[in-house]
Design a protein around this motif. Sequence first.
Motif, short mmCIF file in Angstrom:
data_model
loop_
_atom_site.label_atom_id
_atom_site.label_comp_id
_atom_site.label_asym_id
_atom_site.label_seq_id
_atom_site.Cartn_x
_atom_site.Cartn_y
_atom_site.Cartn_z
N LEU A 222 -9.30 12.77 -5.25
CA LEU A 222 -8.62 11.56 -4.79
C LEU A 222 -7.24 11.86 -4.23
CD1 LEU A 222 -9.44 9.21 -7.81
CD2 LEU A 222 -10.58 9.25 -5.57
N VAL A 223 -6.56 12.83 -4.81
CA VAL A 223 -5.20 13.15 -4.38
C VAL A 223 -5.22 13.73 -2.97
CG1 VAL A 223 -3.12 14.45 -4.91
CG2 VAL A 223 -4.54 13.55 -6.77
N GLU A 224 -6.14 14.62 -2.73
CA GLU A 224 -6.27 15.21 -1.39
C GLU A 224 -6.60 14.13 -0.36
OE1 GLU A 224 -8.43 19.16 0.20
OE2 GLU A 224 -9.82 17.60 -0.49
N ARG A 225 -7.53 13.25 -0.72
CA ARG A 225 -7.92 12.18 0.21
C ARG A 225 -6.76 11.23 0.47
NH1 ARG A 225 -13.63 11.46 0.17
NH2 ARG A 225 -14.54 13.56 0.10
N LEU A 226 -6.00 10.90 -0.57
CA LEU A 226 -4.84 10.03 -0.39
C LEU A 226 -3.80 10.70 0.49
CD1 LEU A 226 -3.01 7.60 -1.01
CD2 LEU A 226 -2.37 8.73 -3.15
N SER B 41 -11.65 1.77 2.62
CA SER B 41 -10.52 0.86 2.40
C SER B 41 -9.15 1.51 2.61
CB SER B 41 -10.60 0.29 0.98
OG SER B 41 -11.83 -0.40 0.79
N GLY B 42 -9.04 2.82 2.44
CA GLY B 42 -7.78 3.48 2.75
C GLY B 42 -6.89 3.80 1.58
N PRO B 43 -5.59 4.02 1.85
CA PRO B 43 -4.67 4.58 0.84
C PRO B 43 -4.50 3.74 -0.41
CG PRO B 43 -3.47 3.81 2.78
CD PRO B 43 -4.91 3.83 3.14
N ALA B 44 -4.46 2.42 -0.29
CA ALA B 44 -4.28 1.60 -1.49
C ALA B 44 -5.45 1.76 -2.43
CB ALA B 44 -4.11 0.13 -1.11
N ALA B 45 -6.65 1.89 -1.89
CA ALA B 45 -7.84 2.08 -2.72
C ALA B 45 -7.80 3.43 -3.42
CB ALA B 45 -9.10 1.95 -1.87
N TYR B 46 -7.49 4.48 -2.67
CA TYR B 46 -7.37 5.79 -3.30
C TYR B 46 -6.30 5.75 -4.39
CZ TYR B 46 -10.36 8.20 0.07
OH TYR B 46 -11.44 8.63 0.81
N ALA B 47 -5.20 5.06 -4.11
CA ALA B 47 -4.11 4.98 -5.08
C ALA B 47 -4.55 4.25 -6.34
CB ALA B 47 -2.90 4.27 -4.46
N ARG C 239 0.83 -1.21 0.00
CA ARG C 239 0.00 0.00 0.00
C ARG C 239 0.86 1.26 0.00
NH1 ARG C 239 -2.19 -1.01 6.01
NH2 ARG C 239 -1.23 0.70 7.16
N GLN C 240 2.01 1.20 0.65
CA GLN C 240 2.91 2.36 0.62
C GLN C 240 3.43 2.60 -0.79
OE1 GLN C 240 3.21 4.18 3.22
NE2 GLN C 240 5.17 5.24 3.29
N SER C 241 3.76 1.51 -1.48
CA SER C 241 4.26 1.63 -2.85
C SER C 241 3.20 2.23 -3.76
CB SER C 241 4.70 0.25 -3.37
OG SER C 241 5.74 -0.28 -2.59
N LEU C 242 1.97 1.75 -3.65
CA LEU C 242 0.89 2.30 -4.47
C LEU C 242 0.66 3.77 -4.15
CD1 LEU C 242 0.37 -0.63 -5.37
CD2 LEU C 242 -2.09 -0.16 -5.15
N ALA C 243 0.71 4.11 -2.86
CA ALA C 243 0.48 5.51 -2.48
C ALA C 243 1.54 6.42 -3.09
CB ALA C 243 0.49 5.63 -0.95
N LEU C 244 2.80 6.02 -3.02
CA LEU C 244 3.87 6.86 -3.58
C LEU C 244 3.76 6.96 -5.09
CD1 LEU C 244 6.97 5.74 -1.46
CD2 LEU C 244 5.36 7.61 -1.04
N LEU C 245 3.42 5.85 -5.75
CA LEU C 245 3.25 5.88 -7.20
C LEU C 245 2.10 6.80 -7.60
CD1 LEU C 245 3.74 2.12 -8.13
CD2 LEU C 245 5.12 4.02 -8.97
N ALA C 246 1.00 6.71 -6.88
CA ALA C 246 -0.16 7.55 -7.19
C ALA C 246 0.17 9.02 -6.99
CB ALA C 246 -1.35 7.14 -6.34
N GLN C 247 0.85 9.34 -5.90
CA GLN C 247 1.24 10.73 -5.66
C GLN C 247 2.15 11.23 -6.78
OE1 GLN C 247 2.89 10.39 -1.64
NE2 GLN C 247 1.14 11.52 -0.83
N ASP C 248 3.08 10.40 -7.17
CA ASP C 248 4.02 10.81 -8.21
C ASP C 248 3.29 11.10 -9.52
OD1 ASP C 248 6.95 10.94 -9.15
OD2 ASP C 248 6.06 9.55 -10.57
N THR C 249 2.34 10.26 -9.89
CA THR C 249 1.62 10.49 -11.15
C THR C 249 0.76 11.75 -11.07
OG1 THR C 249 -0.33 9.17 -10.52
CG2 THR C 249 1.49 8.01 -11.61
N ALA C 250 0.35 12.13 -9.86
CA ALA C 250 -0.52 13.29 -9.68
C ALA C 250 0.27 14.58 -9.46
CB ALA C 250 -1.46 13.06 -8.51
N GLY C 251 1.58 14.51 -9.59
CA GLY C 251 2.39 15.70 -9.45
C GLY C 251 2.72 16.07 -8.03
N VAL C 252 2.59 15.13 -7.13
CA VAL C 252 2.87 15.37 -5.71
C VAL C 252 4.25 14.82 -5.35
CG1 VAL C 252 2.17 14.77 -3.35
CG2 VAL C 252 0.44 15.32 -5.07
#
Length: 419
Positions: free
Chosen positions: A349-353, A322-328, A54-67
């Motif tokens: 989604l980015v703010e929620r993540l 479900s938490g961060p993995a779901a948002y990701a 879930r940490q990996s998905l969260a970081l990947l999602a943030q990266d794609t969203a410009g975070v």
Amino acid sequence: MNVRRRSAAALAAIAVLGAAAAPAVAADPSPSASATTPAGLYGTADPQYDGVWRQSLALLAQDTAGVIPATKAVDWLAGQQCGNGAFAPYRADTGKPCDAKTMVDTNSTAAAVQALWAVGGRGDVVEDALAWLKSVQNKDGGWGYSPGGPSDANSTSVVIGALTATGTKPEDVTKGGKSPYDALLTFALPCSGGEGAGAFAYQPEKDGKLLANDDATAAGVLGALGKGLVAEPGKAAGGATGCAGADRPTREQAAANGAAHLARTVAKDGHLTSALAGADPQPDYGNTADAVVALAAQGGAESAAKPLAWLEKNAAAWAAQSGPAAYAQLVLAAHATGTDPRSFGGTDLVERLNATGPAPSGVKVSDGATGQSGKDEQKDEKDGKDDSPFGVWWFVGVCLVFGIGIGIFISGRNRKQQP
């Protein structure tokens, strides 16, 4: 790839401990997670079975969203690595070296590779993880969840994603003359496979029969395309729902056939369905998000329009529970279709993540003249490779004082360390 499958499989493995294909996390002797969320980790649920994933998905999602992820979040993930390069789902005590009883797995390791490569600055961690993955490749060219376990479509695909994300050609990573693609194609159902024609199976049944599995199909499509967890919209014409080609298709044809199966499956209701033993069938939000990524990667955003619309309308409550993995997963689905994740069915989604873990370090700001981004600056800072003796922010401050305003660019050295 649905993280809930991973957790459920880990729990189920308790009852079948000793089976070759069972995820070994069930036997992890490491201490249970404390009631307090570890510093730097996204989400508050027990991370024992999915912390690294879930940490990996969260970081990947943030990266794609410009975070730009928080440094402590990246440090937490990198700090989970064992000395041999592998990752376990979660290590409560990282001060204790891993040993033969530490139940590392290929999925956690491959996901961590993709995330740490994306955010930059952890080239040594990525290199060691890739070396470990290559060392546990099976003779058929694929990977199982646990090292030495029989290959499966999901694990083989997520490792393919780690290889391609880091610039390694999967076809060049062989064992016994077999590549990951060779292994993956053995899970593709032939066009004569009846209702599941063109889908991927997770693994062959005991009698060798292949049964269509939607989770494995979404993963298999991405793997056959040589894509990772983060995928861009494909250029192929989408919309085909038939199975074509020989019973031993090329990987490109296998990807098209798998996507066609997913398209047929979501055509009626717009979502995939899960049916746990003894329970009524329910919409499967996680696998539907994965299917959106696979469909878009194969045939473009239009191919995923119906399940994407269903997610936009229905998935917010699921993600909140479900938490961060779901948002990701939803952010990655939005990314694959060119959809704004900050306005996904009315949900940011980015703010929620971001709210599920440590506050991000900032956002990437692209420079039109150089194409450099805030993420690149972060990598320079982490790697200690800023050419300015006073640092990036001193330089930016001086530029602002003198009214330079736009067009600022900061020269730096290698942003990503190539393993």
